[in-house]
Scaffold this motif. Structure first.
Motif, PDB file in Angstrom:
ATOM      1  N   ARG A   1     -14.464 -11.606  -2.341  1.00 46.31           N
ATOM      2  CA  ARG A   1     -14.840 -10.657  -3.394  1.00 46.31           C
ATOM      3  C   ARG A   1     -15.533  -9.417  -2.820  1.00 46.31           C
ATOM      4  O   ARG A   1     -15.628  -8.391  -3.503  1.00 46.31           O
ATOM      5  N   ASP A   2     -15.988  -9.537  -1.557  1.00 44.15           N
ATOM      6  CA  ASP A   2     -16.626  -8.385  -0.905  1.00 44.15           C
ATOM      7  C   ASP A   2     -15.621  -7.522  -0.135  1.00 44.15           C
ATOM      8  O   ASP A   2     -15.995  -6.476   0.395  1.00 44.15           O
ATOM      9  N   TRP A   3     -14.377  -7.955  -0.064  1.00 43.07           N
ATOM     10  CA  TRP A   3     -13.364  -7.163   0.631  1.00 43.07           C
ATOM     11  C   TRP A   3     -12.939  -6.002  -0.257  1.00 43.07           C
ATOM     12  O   TRP A   3     -12.749  -6.163  -1.467  1.00 43.07           O
ATOM     13  N   ASP A   4     -12.746  -4.837   0.362  1.00 37.66           N
ATOM     14  CA  ASP A   4     -12.178  -3.727  -0.394  1.00 37.66           C
ATOM     15  C   ASP A   4     -10.652  -3.805  -0.315  1.00 37.66           C
ATOM     16  O   ASP A   4     -10.086  -4.643   0.381  1.00 37.66           O
ATOM     17  N   ALA A   5      -9.990  -2.918  -1.050  1.00 34.34           N
ATOM     18  CA  ALA A   5      -8.524  -2.960  -1.112  1.00 34.34           C
ATOM     19  C   ALA A   5      -7.889  -2.778   0.258  1.00 34.34           C
ATOM     20  O   ALA A   5      -6.900  -3.448   0.592  1.00 34.34           O
ATOM     21  N   LEU A   6      -8.457  -1.877   1.077  1.00 31.84           N
ATOM     22  CA  LEU A   6      -7.879  -1.612   2.392  1.00 31.84           C
ATOM     23  C   LEU A   6      -7.919  -2.844   3.279  1.00 31.84           C
ATOM     24  O   LEU A   6      -6.976  -3.120   4.019  1.00 31.84           O
ATOM     25  N   ARG A   7      -8.990  -3.623   3.180  1.00 31.02           N
ATOM     26  CA  ARG A   7      -9.096  -4.810   4.021  1.00 31.02           C
ATOM     27  C   ARG A   7      -8.049  -5.857   3.627  1.00 31.02           C
ATOM     28  O   ARG A   7      -7.478  -6.533   4.493  1.00 31.02           O
TER      29      ARG A   7
ATOM     30  N   THR B   1     -16.454 -14.274   5.686  1.00 24.12           N
ATOM     31  CA  THR B   1     -16.803 -13.218   4.734  1.00 24.12           C
ATOM     32  C   THR B   1     -16.177 -13.518   3.382  1.00 24.12           C
ATOM     33  O   THR B   1     -15.020 -13.958   3.296  1.00 24.12           O
TER      34      THR B   1
ATOM     35  N   ASP C   1       0.830  -1.207   0.000  1.00 22.21           N
ATOM     36  CA  ASP C   1       0.000   0.000   0.000  1.00 22.21           C
ATOM     37  C   ASP C   1       0.865   1.258   0.000  1.00 22.21           C
ATOM     38  O   ASP C   1       0.537   2.256   0.636  1.00 22.21           O
TER      39      ASP C   1
ATOM     40  N   GLY D   1      -6.152 -10.888  -3.416  1.00 20.66           N
ATOM     41  CA  GLY D   1      -6.961  -9.797  -3.942  1.00 20.66           C
ATOM     42  C   GLY D   1      -6.346  -9.119  -5.147  1.00 20.66           C
ATOM     43  O   GLY D   1      -6.894  -8.129  -5.641  1.00 20.66           O
TER      44      GLY D   1
END
Length: 422
Positions: free
Chosen positions: A228-234, A225, A31, A211
């Motif tokens: 595919r529902d995780w965002d980049a930050l997660r 969870t 990141d 990801g």
């Protein structure tokens, strides 16, 4: 001198952009791409402004000096002509004054350039000093990524809900069907290995889990969870991925271990280096602030990979993915890396993607892929007893490595693995 420094600053911006482009995947994993982009934009804009100010100032100074010099020579010539208007040699004196003025005062234009460059150099020096002060003030604490037991319980997350893959299929845009109906489960902590020949799909699984690649069908979940529902930050907060081709940047050992300038303590950095048996090497070169050339060209391939692994250790993660991360590491240090994987697996999920089977002997579960399908799975001893593809690959690799090592195996095997090998 000022012109040379100005050009050097331009050169550094260009080299930094090229290096950042080569290491873009590494920057994204940590990141650090957004921060690096801001730094490049700031440096580039600063260079543009400095260039325009330098050129504009020189042009104004030159015009001003030309006006003063030529006006003075013209006035001196005219004044001389008026004073000697009644003399027969008056015109000769006027010409002499004009020639003398040109010969003596026109070279002073160069003095204007030098004066202006010195002024700009002082401004650059102050700007650099200020930038260094700002950089020291931008250190932040590393983000806390783990959920405590109470938070997990309140969120309804079972304590044993780990990685679950169901009916996973994936095809690349070019139509290549890389994965076919994969199904497996694994706890939150432990060492999971994914092996197979080249093109079997093992690196594709790693890309999906990290990801870096999306668009799969089926289900991949962690902690209950869907990935595919995780965002980049997660992904950034929970997953750390290390590949054998990860990039080292021009700078120092410290700046490579802490690429986002989080202000990680020396104690943490040293501990990571010690776990990879790198501290003696780094100390011999001058410590944490020793030089790293672009791409880590002043280190061997195995040393570069161990530095990349050390960089991953300084940021706590729930999932560590090592994709051919030790492909260039020598046999002696391969033992160090294997022991490290086992140690990390006590607190996190460690996923090793590799073709070197000796490095995953103590893995809790090993998944064998062939043409995108799971053809076998189990621990090391079980896979050897199956006498399938895994056992065949092990016999081939073990024969070669035993010859190289003089008939010895430099790994620490579990009793079950020793019995299976025997």
């Amino acid at each position: 001198r000022t012109q040379v420094e100005h050009l050097r600053k331009y050169d550094r911006v260009g080299v930094r952009f090229e290096e950042s482009l080569k290491g873009l995947n590494t920057l994204k994993i940590f990141d650090a791409d957004r921060e690096e982009s801001k730094r490049l934009a700031k440096d580039s804009e600063g260079f543009r402004k400095a260039t325009m100010a330098l050129l504009g100032g020189q042009l104004k100074s030159l015009i001003g000096s030309d006006v003063v010099i030529y006006t003075t020579v013209i006035l001196a010539t005219v004044f001389t002509a008026l004073l000697t208007s009644g003399q027969t040699t008056g015109w000769l004196l006027s010409v002499a004054v004009a020639v003398t003025g040109v010969r003596l005062f026109i070279p002073s234009r160069q003095l204007v350039y030098l004066t202006h460059e010195a002024t700009v150099g002082l401004k650059h020096g102050k700007a650099i000093a200020k930038a260094r002060e700002l950089r020291e003030q931008q250190h932040q604490d590393a983000p806390h990524t783990r959920m405590d037991a109470d938070t997990r319980k309140n969120a309804g997350i079972p304590e044993d809900e780990g990685l679950r893959v169901e009916h996973l299929d994936f095809s690349y845009p070019n139509g290549h069907h890389a994965l076919h109906d994969l199904n497996f489960d694994f706890p939150q902590r432990g060492h999971l290995a994914i092996v197979g020949s080249s093109g079997s799909g093992k690196s594709t699984v790693a890309q999906l889990l990290s990801g870096r690649t999306g668009g799969y069908s089926g289900s991949m979940s962690f902690d209950g969870t869907e990935l595919r529902d995780w965002d980049a930050l997660r992904f950034i907060e929970n997953v750390t991925m290390v590949r054998g081709s990860d990039h080292l940047f021009k700078g120092t050992v410290r700046s490579n271990l802490d690429p986002t300038n989080l202000g990680i303590s020396d104690e943490t950095l040293i501990q990571a280096l010690e776990r990879l048996d790198l501290m003696d090497l780094v100390n011999a070169r001058g410590g944490l602030d020793s030089t790293v050339l672009a791409g880590g060209s002043n280190f061997s391939g195995g040393q570069r990979q161990r530095l990349a692994i050390a960089r991953a250790l300084v940021r706590p993660s729930r999932i560590y993915i090592f994709d051919e991360a030790s492909s260039a590491i020598d046999r002696e240090h391969d033992r160090v890396v294997s022991a490290l994987m086992d140690d990390l697996a006590r607190h996190s999920l460690v996923i090793t993607v590799t073709h070197r089977l000796a490095s995953i002997i103590n893995a809790r579960n090993i998944i064998v892929l062939d043409h995108g399908e799971i053809v076998d799975s189990g621990d090391f001893a079980a896979l050897l007893s199956h006498q399938g593809m895994f056992a065949q690959q092990w016999e081939e690799q073990d024969s070669v490595e035993s010859d190289v090592d003089g008939g010895t195996r430099p790994h620490s095997f579990t009793p079950e693995a020793q019995e299976a090998i025997a």
